[in-house]
Design an enzyme around this catalytic site. Sequence first.
Site, short mmCIF file in Angstrom:
data_model
loop_
_atom_site.label_atom_id
_atom_site.label_comp_id
_atom_site.label_asym_id
_atom_site.label_seq_id
_atom_site.Cartn_x
_atom_site.Cartn_y
_atom_site.Cartn_z
N TYR A 142 -34.16 101.42 13.15
CA TYR A 142 -33.96 101.89 14.51
C TYR A 142 -34.05 100.77 15.53
O TYR A 142 -33.48 100.84 16.62
CB TYR A 142 -34.98 102.98 14.87
CG TYR A 142 -34.73 104.31 14.20
CD1 TYR A 142 -33.89 104.42 13.09
CD2 TYR A 142 -35.34 105.46 14.66
CE1 TYR A 142 -33.68 105.63 12.48
CE2 TYR A 142 -35.12 106.69 14.05
CZ TYR A 142 -34.29 106.77 12.96
OH TYR A 142 -34.08 107.97 12.36
N LYS A 187 -38.98 103.40 -0.85
CA LYS A 187 -37.84 103.33 -1.77
C LYS A 187 -37.89 101.96 -2.43
O LYS A 187 -36.94 101.17 -2.40
CB LYS A 187 -36.53 103.56 -1.02
CG LYS A 187 -35.31 103.78 -1.92
CD LYS A 187 -35.40 105.02 -2.77
CE LYS A 187 -34.11 105.22 -3.57
NZ LYS A 187 -34.26 106.32 -4.56
N ASP A 219 -36.85 110.08 -2.14
CA ASP A 219 -36.07 111.21 -2.65
C ASP A 219 -36.98 112.21 -3.37
O ASP A 219 -36.83 113.43 -3.21
CB ASP A 219 -34.93 110.74 -3.56
CG ASP A 219 -35.29 109.55 -4.42
OD1 ASP A 219 -36.45 109.09 -4.38
OD2 ASP A 219 -34.39 109.06 -5.14
N ASP A 243 -38.62 110.00 10.01
CA ASP A 243 -37.82 110.85 10.89
C ASP A 243 -37.24 112.01 10.10
O ASP A 243 -37.35 113.18 10.48
CB ASP A 243 -36.71 110.01 11.52
CG ASP A 243 -35.96 110.75 12.63
OD1 ASP A 243 -36.31 111.92 12.92
OD2 ASP A 243 -35.04 110.17 13.20
N ASP A 247 -38.61 116.17 10.00
CA ASP A 247 -37.70 117.27 10.37
C ASP A 247 -37.61 118.28 9.24
O ASP A 247 -37.53 119.49 9.46
CB ASP A 247 -36.31 116.73 10.71
CG ASP A 247 -36.26 116.08 12.08
OD1 ASP A 247 -37.24 116.21 12.84
OD2 ASP A 247 -35.24 115.45 12.41
#
Length: 354
Positions: A142, A187, A219, A243, A247
């Site tokens: 970001y 990851k 994942d 993020d 959500d």
Amino acid sequence: MELKIAVLAGDGIGPEIMEQALSVLNAVARKFGHVFTYEEAPVGAHAIDLVGDPYPASTHAVCMESDAVLFAAVGSLKYDNDPTSPVRPEQGLLAMRKQLGLFANIRPVATFPCLLHKSPLKEELLRGADFIVIRELTGGMYFGEKYQDNERAYDTDVYTRPEIERILRVAFQCAQKRKKHLTVVDKANVLASSRLWRQIAREMEPQYPDVTTDYMFIDNAAMRVLTEPRFFDVIVTENTFGDILTDETSCITGSMGLQPSSSLGLHTPLFEPVHGSWPQAAGQNLANPVAQILSAAMLLEHFGLTDEGALIRQAVSASLDANVRTPEIQVEGAPHYGTREVGQWITDYIVREN
């Protein structure tokens, strides 16, 4: 206690839900003898329309001079429908996080027994789920170097050791105060930045021997948050993964309109609901104010006002149990309540509670 609170209502439904949160805060102040003063400042599309900047210097000054920031949401269809616009409301949110040094976003995820049926997940999976996601908020893709032309684009995922160490420290300390279980989500099988996260987390583990630490690829974590939510106590992860993961947790609570958060760091702490500005519903008295009200509870608790925060939470739970709910979580056949009616019910509960 006296608190000066910067009020950044922002765009869309922001002003409506903020009005209800301030009503609740005022009721708490009167009941407990506190003095809360507010200074409003523009942010997002509202600020762009006023001065051409989604996070103007004047707004930053208000935030820096306050004890806390109570923020709602930014986002506007005017800018969503114009992908070529060089200035966007969301840039104001990123700028605010960066300039205030808000590197730790803390999002509690818990279920309300009366709303388990509103989740798309099986009730037996959800009952008793209660965990916190700690998202690094000022690094990663970001904020990394970006490039785009008609043929090529990239976002750079950069993290430094100090950035990783400070967010992991927050996570380990949070786990010490809860069930002493920390899950580091990364990851590391693919990304170099994740391998550095995992390396540093392993280095820090001996400093917190009372905390059980495990590691999970994003994942796998995304799947297990929905299939085994009671496994988790504290999750810590980088900006992009955090993020998406937070959500996703709205499937556990049944609505994003129920989830508050805090963002802590170098300067003034900020408290906000996790949902967006929902511009399509602005002015229609439809938005759920509960996440904004619970964000106000987190604000009070941050300053040690635990009884005050507990009363707000009690009032929210009572409203849900009494079916005083906005349409997205209302039971079939129950009366209609809008933003104002839910906020007023919660305020009245606080006023009359002994």
